[in-house]
Motif scaffolding. Structure first.
Motif, PDB file in Angstrom:
ATOM      1  N   ALA A   1       4.907   6.794   4.724  1.00  0.00           N
ATOM      2  CA  ALA A   1       4.739   7.404   3.612  1.00  0.00           C
ATOM      3  C   ALA A   1       3.573   8.438   3.237  1.00  0.00           C
ATOM      4  N   ALA A   2       2.511   8.234   3.873  1.00  0.00           N
ATOM      5  CA  ALA A   2       1.425   9.287   3.803  1.00  0.00           C
ATOM      6  C   ALA A   2       2.017  10.661   4.590  1.00  0.00           C
ATOM      7  N   TRP A   3       2.440  10.403   5.539  1.00  0.00           N
ATOM      8  CA  TRP A   3       3.230  11.599   6.277  1.00  0.00           C
ATOM      9  C   TRP A   3       4.283  12.377   5.323  1.00  0.00           C
ATOM     10  N   ALA A   4       4.895  11.460   4.468  1.00  0.00           N
ATOM     11  CA  ALA A   4       5.940  12.083   3.708  1.00  0.00           C
ATOM     12  C   ALA A   4       5.406  13.051   2.513  1.00  0.00           C
TER      13      ALA A   4
ATOM     14  N   PRO B   1       0.722  -1.467  -0.077  1.00  0.00           N
ATOM     15  CA  PRO B   1      -0.062   0.180   0.246  1.00  0.00           C
ATOM     16  C   PRO B   1       0.808   1.158   0.232  1.00  0.00           C
ATOM     17  N   SER B   2       2.155   1.143   0.760  1.00  0.00           N
ATOM     18  CA  SER B   2       2.922   2.573   0.638  1.00  0.00           C
ATOM     19  C   SER B   2       3.128   2.959  -0.864  1.00  0.00           C
TER      20      SER B   2
ATOM     21  N   ALA C   1      -6.163   3.184   4.535  1.00  0.00           N
ATOM     22  CA  ALA C   1      -6.508   2.228   5.690  1.00  0.00           C
ATOM     23  C   ALA C   1      -7.620   2.159   6.248  1.00  0.00           C
ATOM     24  N   ARG C   2      -8.319   1.239   6.733  1.00  0.00           N
ATOM     25  CA  ARG C   2      -9.310   1.319   7.658  1.00  0.00           C
ATOM     26  C   ARG C   2      -9.397   0.587   8.812  1.00  0.00           C
TER      27      ARG C   2
ATOM     28  N   ALA D   1       3.323   1.065  10.076  1.00  0.00           N
ATOM     29  CA  ALA D   1       4.200   2.194  10.362  1.00  0.00           C
ATOM     30  C   ALA D   1       4.811   2.714   9.026  1.00  0.00           C
ATOM     31  N   LEU D   2       5.068   1.725   8.035  1.00  0.00           N
ATOM     32  CA  LEU D   2       5.715   2.226   6.753  1.00  0.00           C
ATOM     33  C   LEU D   2       4.680   2.746   5.979  1.00  0.00           C
ATOM     34  N   LEU D   3       3.307   2.544   6.191  1.00  0.00           N
ATOM     35  CA  LEU D   3       2.326   3.170   5.299  1.00  0.00           C
ATOM     36  C   LEU D   3       2.134   4.561   5.885  1.00  0.00           C
TER      37      LEU D   3
END
Length: 95
Positions: free
Chosen positions: A49-52, A16-17, A36-37, A44-46
């Motif tokens: 990636a979203a935060w980046a 997903p990331s 995510a749901r 944590a990796l996902l």
């Protein structure tokens, strides 16, 4: 005039990331990617990636409550911005 944004659900993807980054890179402004749901984001990796993508000014990150109470679940959604937020990009020049 109001345009309906496209919504893509990647919660069943095996990577997903990577899919999140690709969809945001190639998608139109306003694209909503449900990545995510659950009651909390446990990947944590996902999350990184979203935060980046957020720090780069490419997306806004939101949650949508799906249920209430002790077993509440949320959708975690990245919404592609029309243009990167220049202030955030200037604050994080190494990103």
């Amino acid at each position: 005039m109001h345009f309906k944004s496209e919504v893509i659900d990647i919660t069943s993807e095996s990577r997903p990331s990577q899919v999140l980054a690709s969809k945001i890179k190639n998608g139109p402004p306003g694209l909503q990617v449900v990545y995510a749901r659950d009651w909390m984001l446990s990947d944590a990796l996902l999350g990184a990636a979203a935060w980046a993508l957020y720090e780069q000014g490419k997306v806004d990150l939101v949650q949508r409550r799906l249920s209430s109470g002790r077993k509440a679940k949320f959708e975690y959604i990245a919404i592609k911005r029309k243009e990167p937020d220049l202030m955030l990009a200037m604050e994080n020049p190494d990103v």
